[in-house]
Design a protein around this motif. Structure first.
Motif, mmCIF file in Angstrom:
data_model
loop_
_atom_site.group_PDB
_atom_site.id
_atom_site.type_symbol
_atom_site.label_atom_id
_atom_site.label_comp_id
_atom_site.label_asym_id
_atom_site.label_seq_id
_atom_site.Cartn_x
_atom_site.Cartn_y
_atom_site.Cartn_z
ATOM 1 N N PHE A 280 0.846 -1.200 0.000
ATOM 2 C CA PHE A 280 0.000 0.000 0.000
ATOM 3 C C PHE A 280 0.875 1.242 0.000
ATOM 4 O O PHE A 280 1.791 1.366 0.810
ATOM 5 N N MET A 281 0.562 2.165 -0.913
ATOM 6 C CA MET A 281 1.327 3.402 -1.063
ATOM 7 C C MET A 281 0.388 4.543 -1.399
ATOM 8 O O MET A 281 -0.746 4.321 -1.834
ATOM 9 N N ALA A 282 0.880 5.760 -1.229
ATOM 10 C CA ALA A 282 0.181 6.970 -1.694
ATOM 11 C C ALA A 282 -1.240 7.057 -1.151
ATOM 12 O O ALA A 282 -2.146 7.514 -1.841
ATOM 13 N N VAL A 283 -1.451 6.647 0.082
ATOM 14 C CA VAL A 283 -2.770 6.812 0.707
ATOM 15 C C VAL A 283 -2.842 8.239 1.261
ATOM 16 O O VAL A 283 -2.161 8.573 2.219
ATOM 17 N N GLU A 284 -3.645 9.062 0.606
ATOM 18 C CA GLU A 284 -3.722 10.479 0.963
ATOM 19 C C GLU A 284 -5.179 10.915 1.019
ATOM 20 O O GLU A 284 -6.012 10.465 0.228
ATOM 21 N N VAL A 285 -5.467 11.814 1.962
ATOM 22 C CA VAL A 285 -6.822 12.346 2.141
ATOM 23 C C VAL A 285 -6.743 13.865 2.107
ATOM 24 O O VAL A 285 -5.857 14.467 2.723
ATOM 25 N N ALA A 286 -7.665 14.480 1.376
ATOM 26 C CA ALA A 286 -7.711 15.949 1.314
ATOM 27 C C ALA A 286 -7.915 16.518 2.715
ATOM 28 O O ALA A 286 -8.649 15.941 3.529
ATOM 29 N N PRO A 287 -7.279 17.638 3.035
ATOM 30 C CA PRO A 287 -7.376 18.189 4.389
ATOM 31 C C PRO A 287 -8.809 18.363 4.889
ATOM 32 O O PRO A 287 -9.108 18.082 6.053
ATOM 33 N N GLU A 288 -9.710 18.814 4.013
ATOM 34 C CA GLU A 288 -11.089 19.056 4.448
ATOM 35 C C GLU A 288 -11.878 17.777 4.678
ATOM 36 O O GLU A 288 -13.004 17.819 5.204
ATOM 37 N N HIS A 289 -11.318 16.627 4.305
ATOM 38 C CA HIS A 289 -12.020 15.355 4.475
ATOM 39 C C HIS A 289 -11.362 14.455 5.518
ATOM 40 O O HIS A 289 -11.779 13.300 5.677
ATOM 41 N N ARG A 290 -10.357 14.962 6.227
ATOM 42 C CA ARG A 290 -9.639 14.110 7.160
ATOM 43 C C ARG A 290 -10.454 13.816 8.413
ATOM 44 O O ARG A 290 -11.395 14.514 8.732
ATOM 45 N N ARG A 291 -10.055 12.749 9.095
ATOM 46 C CA ARG A 291 -10.689 12.285 10.338
ATOM 47 C C ARG A 291 -12.119 11.833 10.114
ATOM 48 O O ARG A 291 -12.968 11.963 10.989
ATOM 49 N N ARG A 292 -12.409 11.331 8.915
ATOM 50 C CA ARG A 292 -13.745 10.812 8.623
ATOM 51 C C ARG A 292 -13.685 9.374 8.108
ATOM 52 O O ARG A 292 -14.651 8.879 7.545
ATOM 53 N N GLY A 293 -12.525 8.751 8.247
ATOM 54 C CA GLY A 293 -12.422 7.340 7.914
ATOM 55 C C GLY A 293 -12.132 7.028 6.469
ATOM 56 O O GLY A 293 -12.193 5.850 6.066
ATOM 57 N N LEU A 294 -11.784 8.044 5.659
ATOM 58 C CA LEU A 294 -11.579 7.771 4.237
ATOM 59 C C LEU A 294 -10.288 7.003 3.963
ATOM 60 O O LEU A 294 -10.226 6.214 3.018
ATOM 61 N N ALA A 295 -9.256 7.211 4.773
ATOM 62 C CA ALA A 295 -8.037 6.417 4.588
ATOM 63 C C ALA A 295 -8.329 4.943 4.840
ATOM 64 O O ALA A 295 -7.862 4.058 4.096
ATOM 65 N N THR A 296 -9.116 4.662 5.853
ATOM 66 C CA THR A 296 -9.525 3.283 6.126
ATOM 67 C C THR A 296 -10.342 2.722 4.974
ATOM 68 O O THR A 296 -10.169 1.559 4.564
ATOM 69 N N THR A 297 -11.242 3.542 4.417
ATOM 70 C CA THR A 297 -12.060 3.101 3.291
ATOM 71 C C THR A 297 -11.195 2.728 2.090
ATOM 72 O O THR A 297 -11.408 1.694 1.446
ATOM 73 N N VAL A 298 -10.216 3.558 1.783
ATOM 74 C CA VAL A 298 -9.312 3.283 0.661
ATOM 75 C C VAL A 298 -8.534 1.995 0.907
ATOM 76 O O VAL A 298 -8.414 1.130 0.021
ATOM 77 N N MET A 299 -7.978 1.839 2.108
ATOM 78 C CA MET A 299 -7.200 0.642 2.422
ATOM 79 C C MET A 299 -8.066 -0.616 2.317
ATOM 80 O O MET A 299 -7.641 -1.638 1.770
ATOM 81 N N ALA A 300 -9.286 -0.553 2.834
ATOM 82 C CA ALA A 300 -10.165 -1.725 2.802
ATOM 83 C C ALA A 300 -10.516 -2.112 1.374
ATOM 84 O O ALA A 300 -10.513 -3.298 1.016
ATOM 85 N N ALA A 301 -10.820 -1.122 0.537
ATOM 86 C CA ALA A 301 -11.184 -1.420 -0.849
ATOM 87 C C ALA A 301 -10.021 -2.054 -1.602
ATOM 88 O O ALA A 301 -10.197 -3.045 -2.336
ATOM 89 N N LEU A 302 -8.828 -1.517 -1.432
ATOM 90 C CA LEU A 302 -7.660 -2.077 -2.101
ATOM 91 C C LEU A 302 -7.332 -3.466 -1.560
ATOM 92 O O LEU A 302 -6.956 -4.369 -2.312
ATOM 93 N N ALA A 303 -7.478 -3.648 -0.248
ATOM 94 C CA ALA A 303 -7.196 -4.950 0.347
ATOM 95 C C ALA A 303 -8.146 -6.013 -0.193
ATOM 96 O O ALA A 303 -7.741 -7.151 -0.468
#
Length: 346
Positions: A280-303
């Protein structure tokens, strides 16, 4: 750490133990009454002119005056991991290299010289996995010349902290005037728990190539060019994840998915599937969307996609000062396997 025999401190190491993992207790004052001690554990990388050099698993070099050594012994390699997949350093080094390939490469013995127009140190550094076929000093001179011909700074990527890593080479680099610039952890975990994370993966769009929106969110995309796309697209099976942005910046997954493919992405990620491994690389979240679980969502989808392709283990790299990412990956079950470092020629 026990250093005593019959209640007496014992020094049970000699210069013949260079290259072994040792534990050394040293005096921090003049050794008089009430003397204080500190312990150093790492690989003994040299013992010359009355000075011991020990490289810790973090890559830090500690120099100890022989006369201050109160006790010392050879110690076994760090115990096997209690969680996550079993992995040797050699296996992980090869997998991580295949996931981020240069545009140009050349062999120097068992070393690999890599260049990609300066896009990231990983793709523009020498990877020394073996014997360069030359004395180290001469090999480093070849490395400098190769990168100078391409108008690039000379870097060597090394690793510490696991069985078979390169503490001795790190010490050699420092002796030849190279300086460590950046260090990061390589972490590993079982893949299935990452795929099982609670996340609304309907919000995630997976593609084989990064589109303009993905690249616009990617922080390292500061120098556009075909070399960047070649590095990003390299690897056995590459996937790019995008969570489209919501115009109201609510961070809700369904709202983000409804925003359409042309909206600025709320989050992105990249995954390379290589046999049993998913990186897993380049997992990034826009500042205005942080702390809402989107990094977890991206990781889960790729996994989940990687699991579909037969992968069972996960790896990633995280810089040591990125506390937010470290906490996130701790919660997902990732544990440190080893550290890697980039040394730059003076």
């Amino acid at each position: 750490m026990e250093f005593t025999i019959g209640g007496r401190l014992e020094v049970r190491i000699t210069p013949a133990d260079v290259g072994k993992r040792v534990s050394v207790r040293r005096r921090t004052d003049n050794g008089g009454p009430g003397a204080e001690f500190t312990d150093v554990v790492g690989v003994l990388t040299s013992w010359n002119n009355g000075v011991l050099s020990i490289t810790r698993k973090s890559g830090e070099s500690v120099h100890i005056v022989e006369s201050s050594v109160a006790a010392g012994k050879v110690v076994p390699a760090a115990p096997a991991r209690r969680r996550g997949p079993a992995a040797s350093f050699g296996e992980l080094a090869a997998v991580t290299a295949r996931a981020w390939q240069p545009v140009e490469s050349e062999a120097l013995g068992d070393w690999r010289l890599r260049a990609a127009g300066g896009f990231t140190r990983r793709a523009n550094s020498a990877l020394p996995l073996g014997d360069p076929g030359l004395p180290v000093g001469e090999a480093l001179g070849r490395v400098r010349d190769w990168y100078e011909e391409r108008g690039l700074p000379a870097y060597v990527q090394t690793a510490t902290g696991a069985e078979g890593t390169q503490e001795l080479l790190c010490a050699e680099l420092e002796r030849h005037g190279w300086r460590r610039e950046v260090s990061a952890e390589v972490r590993i975990a079982a893949l299935a728990p990452v795929g099982d994370l609670e996340a609304d993966v309907r919000a995630v769009r997976l593609t084989r190539e990064p589109d303009a929106a993905w690249l616009a969110r990617y922080q390292r995309f500061s120098t556009p060019g075909p070399h960047v796309l070649r590095v990003l697209g390299s690897g056995p099976s590459v996937w790019f994840a995008t969570v489209p942005g919501s115009t109201e910046a609510t961070g809700d997954a369904a709202d983000a998915a409804d925003a359409g493919p042309d909206a600025p992405p709320a989050a992105i990620g990249r995954c390379v599937v290589d046999g049993r491994w998913a990186g897993f690389m380049a997992v990034e979240v826009a500042p205005e969307h942080r702390r809402r679980g989107l990094a977890t969502t991206v990781m889960a989808a790729l996994a989940r996609r990687a699991l579909d392709e037969g992968a069972s283990a996960a790896w990633l790299q995280v810089e040591e000062d990125n506390e937010g990412a470290r906490a996130l990956y701790d919660g997902m079950g990732f544990a440190a396997h080893h550290r890697y470092h980039h040394y730059r020629s003076a």
